[in-house]
Structure formats: C-alpha cells, structure tokens
Enzyme design. Structure first.
Site, PDB file in Angstrom:
ATOM      1  N   ASN A 158     -32.368 -43.828  58.413  1.00  0.00           N
ATOM      2  CA  ASN A 158     -31.273 -43.492  57.075  1.00  0.00           C
ATOM      3  C   ASN A 158     -30.500 -44.743  56.285  1.00  0.00           C
ATOM      4  OD1 ASN A 158     -29.734 -43.733  59.163  1.00  0.00           O
ATOM      5  ND2 ASN A 158     -28.224 -42.063  59.165  1.00  0.00           N
ATOM      6  N   LYS A 181     -36.836 -52.624  66.773  1.00  0.00           N
ATOM      7  CA  LYS A 181     -37.875 -51.653  66.656  1.00  0.00           C
ATOM      8  C   LYS A 181     -37.237 -50.764  65.564  1.00  0.00           C
ATOM      9  CE  LYS A 181     -38.671 -47.827  67.739  1.00  0.00           C
ATOM     10  NZ  LYS A 181     -39.124 -47.148  66.391  1.00  0.00           N
ATOM     11  N   SER A 236     -30.367 -40.323  67.283  1.00  0.00           N
ATOM     12  CA  SER A 236     -29.897 -38.933  67.520  1.00  0.00           C
ATOM     13  C   SER A 236     -29.150 -39.024  69.083  1.00  0.00           C
ATOM     14  CB  SER A 236     -30.809 -37.966  67.523  1.00  0.00           C
ATOM     15  OG  SER A 236     -31.948 -38.232  68.366  1.00  0.00           O
ATOM     16  N   GLU A 257     -25.001 -45.786  69.198  1.00  0.00           N
ATOM     17  CA  GLU A 257     -24.381 -45.101  68.043  1.00  0.00           C
ATOM     18  C   GLU A 257     -25.287 -43.773  67.774  1.00  0.00           C
ATOM     19  OE1 GLU A 257     -21.964 -46.122  66.623  1.00  0.00           O
ATOM     20  OE2 GLU A 257     -21.522 -48.018  66.860  1.00  0.00           O
ATOM     21  N   ARG A 285     -22.858 -39.094  50.127  1.00  0.00           N
ATOM     22  CA  ARG A 285     -23.690 -40.389  50.324  1.00  0.00           C
ATOM     23  C   ARG A 285     -25.005 -40.240  50.901  1.00  0.00           C
ATOM     24  NH1 ARG A 285     -21.815 -43.866  54.466  1.00  0.00           N
ATOM     25  NH2 ARG A 285     -22.110 -45.926  54.271  1.00  0.00           N
ATOM     26  N   CYS A 291     -24.906 -40.355  59.912  1.00  0.00           N
ATOM     27  CA  CYS A 291     -24.192 -39.802  61.102  1.00  0.00           C
ATOM     28  C   CYS A 291     -22.530 -39.615  60.838  1.00  0.00           C
ATOM     29  CB  CYS A 291     -24.369 -40.485  62.531  1.00  0.00           C
ATOM     30  SG  CYS A 291     -24.026 -42.335  62.152  1.00  0.00           S
ATOM     31  N   GLU A 388     -25.558 -31.212  63.618  1.00  0.00           N
ATOM     32  CA  GLU A 388     -25.532 -32.117  62.646  1.00  0.00           C
ATOM     33  C   GLU A 388     -26.633 -31.732  61.488  1.00  0.00           C
ATOM     34  OE1 GLU A 388     -26.859 -36.022  64.151  1.00  0.00           O
ATOM     35  OE2 GLU A 388     -25.438 -36.999  62.787  1.00  0.00           O
TER      36      GLU A 388
END
Ligand code: ADP
Length: 484
Positions: A158, A181, A236, A257, A285, A291, A388
């Site tokens: 993202n 990666k 995720s 995260e 945005r 997230c 989410e």
C-alpha cells in the site's frame, strides 16, 4: 519523462551483494497496473535458495557495515533522502503505475517516505549508551548499543516507498544489513530505491532485495536460518501471526506493524467541518488502503445525521479515475481480490439493513475501481465493523455517551490508531487515555510522521517505527559489569 522510460529504468532482477542477478532458472512473475490490469513488467521470481543467497550477502557485509562511522552511515542516508526528492517524478510515476494511487498521493508518499531517511540520518549519530555507579558504590555499569544484525524487512503493497524507507532507514542507521522483500504486487519502487541507495554509496551486501511470488517460501527459508537476527514486518495480522510463530523458532527480534480497525469519534462539541475534512483524509487517503484508515465512524447522536450527510456529499464529489489521469482523487484498488472483499463487506452491511448514502457498488470497466461509499444505520453485527475494510467505505453509527463511544472504539482485537474530534480539552484527554490504541489523531485525520513513534497495541503489532525510539528496534543493549 515518459512512463515507458520510467519502467525501462527499473532493474527487474534480484539485488544480491554487489550486483543484480536473475532468479534461479530465470523465473519471473508479472507486475500489473491496477488501473487496467495490464502487465507493466516481469520481475525476477526468487526461490527460497535465492533468498538465502541474499542473506549470505547480508551476513558477509554485516561486520563491515557495523564498523562504519555513524557519520558515514548518516551521510549516505541523507544523500538518499535528497536523491529520492531529485527523482521524485520517476518514483511517483512508478508508485502510481504499480499500486494505483493518484499521483498527488504518490508525491505525498515520497515526501513522507524520504523523511525516514532524513530522520534516521539524524538519529544515526545519536546512538548512546550509559555509565552508572552501581548501588553498592563499588561497581560500574557500562551500557553500549550495538546493531542487532542481519535483518529481514517484509513490506506491504500500500505504500511501496514509505514502508521500505521506514525500515531501511533505522536498520542502516543502526548498522544492520538487510534483505528487503517487497510485496509481490509492488516490487518496482523497491527495486528503484535499491538503485538510489547504491548510487548514494551503500556498500555491497548492505541492502539486498528479493522479489518473489512465493513469499512464504522465501521468508520461511530466512526465518529458519539462524544467521538472521531480526524480522520487521508490515502487513496483515493474519500473516503477522504466522511469522511470529516462525520467528519463535530462532528467537528473532521482531517488529510487527499489523492490521487496524480505526475508530473515528466525533463528539457533539466538535467543529463539524473540521471533522468532515479529517474524515476525508482518514478514510480516503490511499483509497482507504491503509492500516491507519478510519474503519468505523462513531458520531454523537445530535450531529450524526449532519455529519453523515456532509461526508456523503463530499465523498460523492471525489473524482474516481486512473491515478495518472489529471485530477484523479480515487484510484483503483490493488486487485480484484481487494475489490471483491470491499464489495462483500458492503453487501453484508446493506443486507443487514445499512442505508447507502453514496456509492455502494463496484464500477464497471477496466481496473479495480470502487467508488467512495457512505453507509448509515449500520447494524452492530455488520462484518465491516470487525474487519479491516481496506477500501473507500465509511460506515457511520450514532452513540449517546462518551463511555459508550469509548467502549465501542475499544471493542476490537486491533489497536493501531483512533481519531477523536472534540473541542473540549478535558474530554479529549480523558478519551485519549481510555482508548486502547498506539496512536491517536486529535482533531486531525493523519498521524503518520517520521518524527513520531508509529505502531499499535493489542493485535495491531509490536514495536514502534520512526520517532526517537524507532532505531531501538535495530539495536541490542550490551552491558559491561566493572568492579573498581
Ligand atoms: P495484504 O493482505 O495487505 O496483502 P499481507 O500480510 O498478505 O498483506 O502481505 C504483506 C507482506 O507479507 C507482503 O510482502 C507479502 O508478500 C508477505 N506475505 C504474505 N504471506 C506471507 C507468508 N505466508 N509468509 C511470509 N510472507 C508473506
């Protein structure tokens, strides 16, 4: 600058040690443009053995890199900060081509992403330790900080630039070598970034990049290799849990995260125009593919209808178009799976009684477009309140009391960020103290800032990126006991 030229300049191979090489067997995988589904480029498809070769290079370079002067590491990062800005047009085009976001959002990401290099250039020369007299008066306690060692950085699609710089910046500043990666949907920006780092003087083997369509294989091979000392992951919660379990095998340091389910609370004393402005930012945005995106809007009953109507009017006005098109404000979602998930969540809510104020169905034609959508009267059991959404969909629900709002906000396994709109300082502080999140936007819809500690509590993750503590994630503490 043409887009063909931008693509032609991307090295589509693996960055390992001092050069660029093909994947084993010359295998490649396609990277596509989410605005039309067309293939942009084919990039090297690393096998687990290729990933281990990248770790070999990182391990070989580790001692030398750790021994460089902090000022030298700082200056390389500072140069890279400047070079990113110098190449901003080409990077913005790449981000938009592979990820879909409007060019304006891609430029914003470049400013944000480059800032991590500037910030950690400044932090590299401030790594400190300690000296203290032990309580018995005779001993001395000397504390030093050392790089944790070769680190694996796994990034999502993202924010193809910023998620890489947010990890590479502190790792390099601390003296760690890395294997990066990138996500298989968006490897091109990371490859371009590797050329910038090379150009700015990063020595061979310090930054290695492995692109692959088999993340489980490549990442798994590295997590089980005892020479790897650190995993930093953004993605995720589901994959994060898997990786944490694997990291247990080699007792890796981890920074995670993970997902979010951000509540956006609007109290009845809020400046409603400011709240709508903030909601647009917090929701749209990156097309809601963040997230930190506001996932649930809880609005005090007296102003709930007015807020929902104003938000719907603004969202209905947004221009949905390919990110490279002039005036595009909402680009496509990343792929058909992403769009189908958003569609299913909206259908579920509507099936349970939610009312569509704007949007509500995918757009036809090429690309994975989904329009900005506002839902009112959303029932408490709608799946999109628990999951989410990762799309431009805003469910609005009323609440009556502050306690109720806080209870609703905290009723999730996630705890990344919350947004609070109120003009009452005591109310703001009481609410901020009670919210179970790592970050809170008070009367503002964006919290991301290289100078601030970014991260979550509960199942949104472990550790913080950015800010004065961001570099700690890549440092070990060693203590010397001295008896005088
Ligand atoms: P999203 O659902 O947003 O695509 P993911 O958590 O699936 O997020 O992906 C984030 C990163 O994790 C990407 O770089 C992806 O390649 C990687 N990844 C996905 N699945 C695995 C896995 N099983 N093992 C290791 N890495 C993975």
């Amino acid at each position: 600058m043409t887009y063909e030229k931008v693509l032609a300049d991307v090295p589509v191979r693996l960055r390992i040690g001092d050069g660029w090489r093909e994947a084993a067997g010359g295998r490649t995988f396609p990277v596509t443009n989410p605005a039309d589904g067309a293939e942009l480029l084919a990039v090297a498809d690393a096998s687990p053995a290729d990933a281990v070769a990248a770790l070999d290079a990182a391990v070989a370079a580790q001692a030398g890199w750790a021994a460089t002067a902090p000022r030298e590491r700082a200056e390389i990062l500072r140069r890279a900060y400047e070079e990113i800005h110098h190449r901003r047009d080409e990077l913005a085009a790449l981000i938009t081509l592979e990820m879909g976001k409007p060019l304006a959002d891609a430029y914003a990401e470049i400013d944000y992403g480059a800032d991590f290099f500037r910030w950690f250039a400044e932090e590299a020369v401030r790594i400190d330790g300690g000296y203290k007299v032990s309580p018995n008066g005779r001993g001395r306690i000397l504390v030093m900080r050392q790089p944790v060692g070769p680190s694996l950085l796994v990034t999502p699609w993202n924010f193809p630039l910023a998620m890489a710089t947010r990890k590479i910046g502190p790792a390099l500043a601390a003296g760690c070598t890395v294997v990066v990666k990138p996500a298989e949907q968006t490897p091109l920006t990371t490859l371009a970034l590797a050329t910038i780092l090379e150009y700015c003087g990063v020595p061979s083997g310090v930054v290695n990049v492995v692109t692959t369509s088999d993340p489980a294989g490549a990442v798994g091979a590295l997590l089980s290799d005892g020479r790897l000392r650190k995993l930093s992951f953004t993605g995720s919660t589901e994959v994060g849990r898997l990786l944490l379990a694997q990291a247990a095998g080699t007792v890796l340091r981890t920074s995670m995260e993970l997902g979010g389910n951000a509540p956006f609370l609007v109290f009845d004393d809020a400046d409603l125009d400011a709240a709508v402005d903030g909601a647009i930012l917090a929701k749209l945005r990156n097309m809601g593919e963040a997230c930190t995106a506001a996932n649930r809007f809880y609005v005090q009953r007296g102003v709930a209808d007015a807020f929902a109507e104003r938000l719907a009017a603004r969202m209905a006005d947004m221009r949905v178009a390919p990110g490279l098109e002039d005036g595009s404000q909402i680009g496509p979602l990343i792929d058909e799976a992403g769009r189908a998930k958003v569609g299913a969540l909206v259908d579920d809510a509507v099936g349970k009684g939610a009312r569509v104020l704007t949007g509500g169905a995918p757009l036809g034609g090429a690309g994975y477009f989904y329009p900005p959508t506002v839902l009112a009267d959303v029932p408490g059991d709608a799946a999109l309140l628990a999951e989410e959404i990762f799309g431009p969909v805003a469910p609005v629900l009323p609440f009556d009391t502050d306690e109720e709002a806080i209870g609703l906000a905290n009723a999730t396994e996630y705890g990344l960020v919350a947004y609070v709109y109120t003009r009452d300082l005591a109310r703001a502080l009481r609410t901020a103290e009670a919210l179970e999140t790592g970050m809170i936007g008070l009367n503002q819809g964006v919290v991301s800032n290289a100078a601030a500690p970014f991260g979550g509590v509960k199942q949104s993750g472990l550790g913080r990126e950015g800010g004065p503590t961001g570099i700690d994630e890549y440092l070990e503490t060693k203590y010397l006991a001295i008896e005088l």
